[in-house]
Write an enzyme that holds these catalytic residues in place. Structure first.
Site, short mmCIF file in Angstrom:
data_model
loop_
_atom_site.label_atom_id
_atom_site.label_comp_id
_atom_site.label_asym_id
_atom_site.label_seq_id
_atom_site.Cartn_x
_atom_site.Cartn_y
_atom_site.Cartn_z
N ASP A 68 18.50 -31.92 110.50
CA ASP A 68 18.42 -33.06 111.41
C ASP A 68 19.80 -33.50 111.89
O ASP A 68 20.83 -33.04 111.38
CB ASP A 68 17.69 -34.23 110.74
N ASN A 137 11.51 -43.61 101.21
CA ASN A 137 10.16 -43.81 101.73
C ASN A 137 9.38 -42.49 101.80
O ASN A 137 8.32 -42.41 102.40
CB ASN A 137 10.22 -44.46 103.12
N HIS A 139 10.62 -39.66 103.13
CA HIS A 139 10.94 -38.78 104.25
C HIS A 139 11.66 -37.53 103.79
O HIS A 139 12.39 -37.53 102.80
CB HIS A 139 11.68 -39.51 105.39
N GLU A 144 9.67 -39.42 109.11
CA GLU A 144 9.36 -40.71 108.50
C GLU A 144 7.85 -40.85 108.28
O GLU A 144 7.05 -40.22 109.00
CB GLU A 144 9.82 -41.83 109.44
C1 GLP Z 1 18.96 -38.96 104.99
C2 GLP Z 1 18.71 -37.51 105.49
C3 GLP Z 1 17.79 -36.77 104.58
C4 GLP Z 1 18.19 -37.05 103.14
C5 GLP Z 1 17.89 -38.48 102.80
C6 GLP Z 1 18.27 -38.89 101.37
O1 GLP Z 1 18.46 -39.94 105.82
N1 GLP Z 1 18.24 -37.40 106.83
O2 GLP Z 1 17.85 -35.39 104.88
O3 GLP Z 1 17.47 -36.22 102.27
O4 GLP Z 1 18.45 -39.36 103.73
O5 GLP Z 1 19.63 -39.17 101.28
P1 GLP Z 1 20.42 -39.25 99.92
O6 GLP Z 1 20.55 -37.85 99.44
O7 GLP Z 1 21.75 -39.82 100.30
O8 GLP Z 1 19.63 -40.11 99.01
#
Ligand code: GLP
Length: 242
Positions: A68, A137, A139, A144
């Protein structure tokens, strides 16, 4: 099938993740890797850089496809996922930069950029491994929770909770983009193998929902239960409810 590995500390977490990726690269130098951003994989990338510098792996023939990208941030913005990937991994290994792919979030036409990324994924065919973090959440990528989920790369409006969670990386919440381009659930599930990683007690509840709860669009990660080959690496805290 979901295979859960629980580790005891940060070092094991990173080594286990990097070890799985490194052995794929060793056995198939032309490996196609689906990569992720967020704080979770940073230590894994550091370990992969070490393994490269020690001469254990070479990424010369490998290619990568990121999940992404934010819409509206220039590529060199400190929080753009392209810059993140360059700084955390690509600048330090021998994967040719032209083999690394991140959706273009700074194009004047975001829909066109999403469509182009889809074409690129179609041409690439099946990636060998898709690395995933997990949002609070549920995702994955930026898919989402919603009434329905999309299969292919598309534009998403970021959930308020997601923007708040990611605000720690920006000067203020107002600077966090409101939209992003993300691979869809279908593209993610197409990978030969999925490697989901989560750590910390704030992830325990969503890990349990994703891995053991009902399969629902309200928790996009729950669709991983339908994939034949998922490996999940958890620290003791994130794994406390599974
Ligand atoms: C972000 C990314 C995701 C990631 C998630 C968790 O928004 N788009 O790909 O897995 O949040 O982030 P973290 O690893 O910092 O908890």
């Amino acid at each position: 099938m979901i295979n859960i590995i629980k580790v005891n500390n940060e070092q094991q977490f990173n080594e286990t993740g990097a070890g799985i990726i490194a052995s794929l690269v060793q056995t198939n130098p032309r490996v196609k890797l689906g990569l992720a951003t967020g704080s979770t994989p940073v230590g894994v990338y550091q370990r992969l850089i070490e393994l490269y510098k020690e001469g254990v792996v070479s990424f010369k023939l490998a290619s990568s496809y990121n999940l992404d990208e934010y819409i509206g941030l220039p590529e060199d913005h400190p929080e753009s996922y392209r810059r993140f990937m360059n700084e955390k991994l690509f600048n330090h290994i021998d994967m040719p930069l032209e083999n690394t792919h991140v959706p273009s979030g700074n194009s004047s036409n975001a829909q066109q950029a999403a469509d182009e990324y889809n074409r690129l994924l179609d041409e690439a065919g099946q990636v060998d491994l898709q690395l995933l973090g997990l949002g609070h959440n549920g995702h994955i990528g930026f898919n989402e929770p919603d009434e329905d989920l999309q299969g292919q790369t598309h534009i998403v409006t970021l959930d308020e909770r997601t923007r708040q969670a990611n605000a720690r990386f920006f000067d203020s919440i107002d600077d966090v983009p409101t939209h992003a381009i993300t691979m869809g659930i279908g593209s993610i599930l197409k990978a030969k193998q999925i490697l989901l990683m989560a750590k910390g007690k704030d992830k325990a509840e969503i890990v349990a929902k994703a891995l053991k709860g009902p399969i629902t669009t309200k928790c996009p990660a729950s669709f991983l239960q339908t994939h034949p080959n998922v490996v999940v690496i958890l620290d003791q805290e994130a794994g406390s409810l599974v």
